[in-house]
Design an enzyme around this catalytic site. Structure first.
Site, PDB file in Angstrom:
ATOM      1  N   SER A   3       0.409  -1.183  -0.182  1.00 16.62           N
ATOM      2  CA  SER A   3       0.238  -0.225  -0.362  1.00 16.62           C
ATOM      3  C   SER A   3       0.678   1.455   0.142  1.00 16.62           C
ATOM      4  CB  SER A   3      -1.180  -0.105   0.780  1.00 16.62           C
ATOM      5  OG  SER A   3      -2.572   1.235   1.308  1.00 16.62           O
TER       6      SER A   3
ATOM      7  N   HIS B 149      -8.180   1.539  -0.943  1.00 20.51           N
ATOM      8  CA  HIS B 149      -8.634  -0.280  -2.147  1.00 20.51           C
ATOM      9  C   HIS B 149      -9.394  -0.337  -2.401  1.00 20.51           C
ATOM     10  CE1 HIS B 149      -4.348   0.555  -2.098  1.00 20.51           C
ATOM     11  NE2 HIS B 149      -3.565   0.375  -0.577  1.00 20.51           N
TER      12      HIS B 149
END
Length: 303
Positions: free
Chosen positions: A86, A190
């Site tokens: 991430s 996400h």
């Protein structure tokens, strides 16, 4: 073959940077970075409480700064590949020379602010599912309106969605899932909930001139090695609203012949996954400066 990795949001803990600032020059370096991005990284890394550093706009720059600070303490190295989970992808982009340190910190500051703003639109969150089979778990999540936002491998999937959807998951776990653990994040990252942040990040990235990776850069999007800086940057922008496929990243490490994996500060999460998914690979997590000597030995042996 050494892989250098950087953790994502949720890895931070109160005071985790305190021992690192005792290293020569580290406090001055962090103070300069703080001035450059308008965020007191020294305070947040040493004296702030858990709620303060849970704030997305704080956590993301803090994690990238921690990764860069700890990697600098290792000295020069030539890893076989780099990757980040991430927001750790921005740290990895700096490792690979796609972005310089100032660009990486400026970009992650804008990323954190944009994602915090997107998260404020609807109350959302993320929960880790421990155990279960992805073929069973993913359809179950979709039935509840949740997104498998992180497919981490080693039996771990992170679901993201509204707080109501996550509460429904607690009450109705997929078959084989032992536990559902709420994560220390402030939004459904996400997922489609982050779509507004994509435009803001694209605007921030437009002024950058990325270099091509000096080392193999493995992307969260699909676990593939990315050859150009322009492609890395485009993926960094789009990835805020797309699932993290760390399972595919680890498959690529395996294909590349990984023999050792070092996770920069605040290490632990990714080495834990690697221990389960990459048997036989030596792993080391940088948690405090006490880990540096062992890390340097591993790097000398495998890089």
């Amino acid at each position: 073959m050494l892989v250098l990795v950087a953790p994502g949001q949720g890895a931070q803990a109160p005071g985790f940077l305190t021992p690192w600032l005792e290293l020569p020059g580290a406090a001055d370096r962090l103070a300069a970075w703080s001035d450059a991005i308008g965020l007191d990284l020294v305070h947040y890394g040493t004296n702030a409480d858990a709620d303060e550093i849970r704030d997305t706009s704080v956590a993301q720059p803090l994690l990238v700064a921690a990764g860069l600070l700890s990697a600098a303490a290792l000295g020069d190295m030539t890893p076989g590949a780099v990757a980040g989970h991430s927001v750790g992808e921005i740290t990895a982009a700096a490792f690979a020379g796609v972005l310089d340190v100032s660009e990486a910190l400026a970009l992650v500051r804008k990323r954190g602010l944009a994602m915090a703003e997107a998260a404020a639109i609807t109350e959302t969150g993320m929960s880790a599912l421990l155990g279960g089979d992805p073929e069973t778990t993913v359809p179950h999540l979709e039935k509840l309106g949740l997104t498998p936002a992180n497919v981490n491998g080693a039996g771990q999937i992170v679901a993201a969605g509204t707080l109501e959807q996550l509460a429904a998951l607690e009450a109705d776990k997929p078959e084989g899932v032992r536990r559902v653990v709420a994560l220390k994040v402030a939004g459904a990252f996400h997922t489609h909930h982050m779509a507004p942040a994509v435009d803001a990040l694209a605007e921030a990235a437009a002024g950058l001139s990325p270099g091509d990776p000096k080392f193999t850069y493995v992307s969260n999007k699909d676990g593939k090695a990315v050859a150009t800086g322009a492609d890395v940057l485009a993926r960094l922008v789009g990835q805020v609203a797309n699932p993290v496929r760390w399972d595919l990243c680890m498959e690529t490490f395996k294909e590349l012949g990984v023999t050792a994996l070092v996770e920069v500060c605040p290490g632990g999460t990714l080495t834990g996954l690697a221990k389960r998914a990459l048997p036989g690979v030596k792993t080391l997590a940088l948690k405090t400066p006490d880990d540096l000597d062992a890390a340097r030995e591993l790097i000398a042996e495998h890089a």
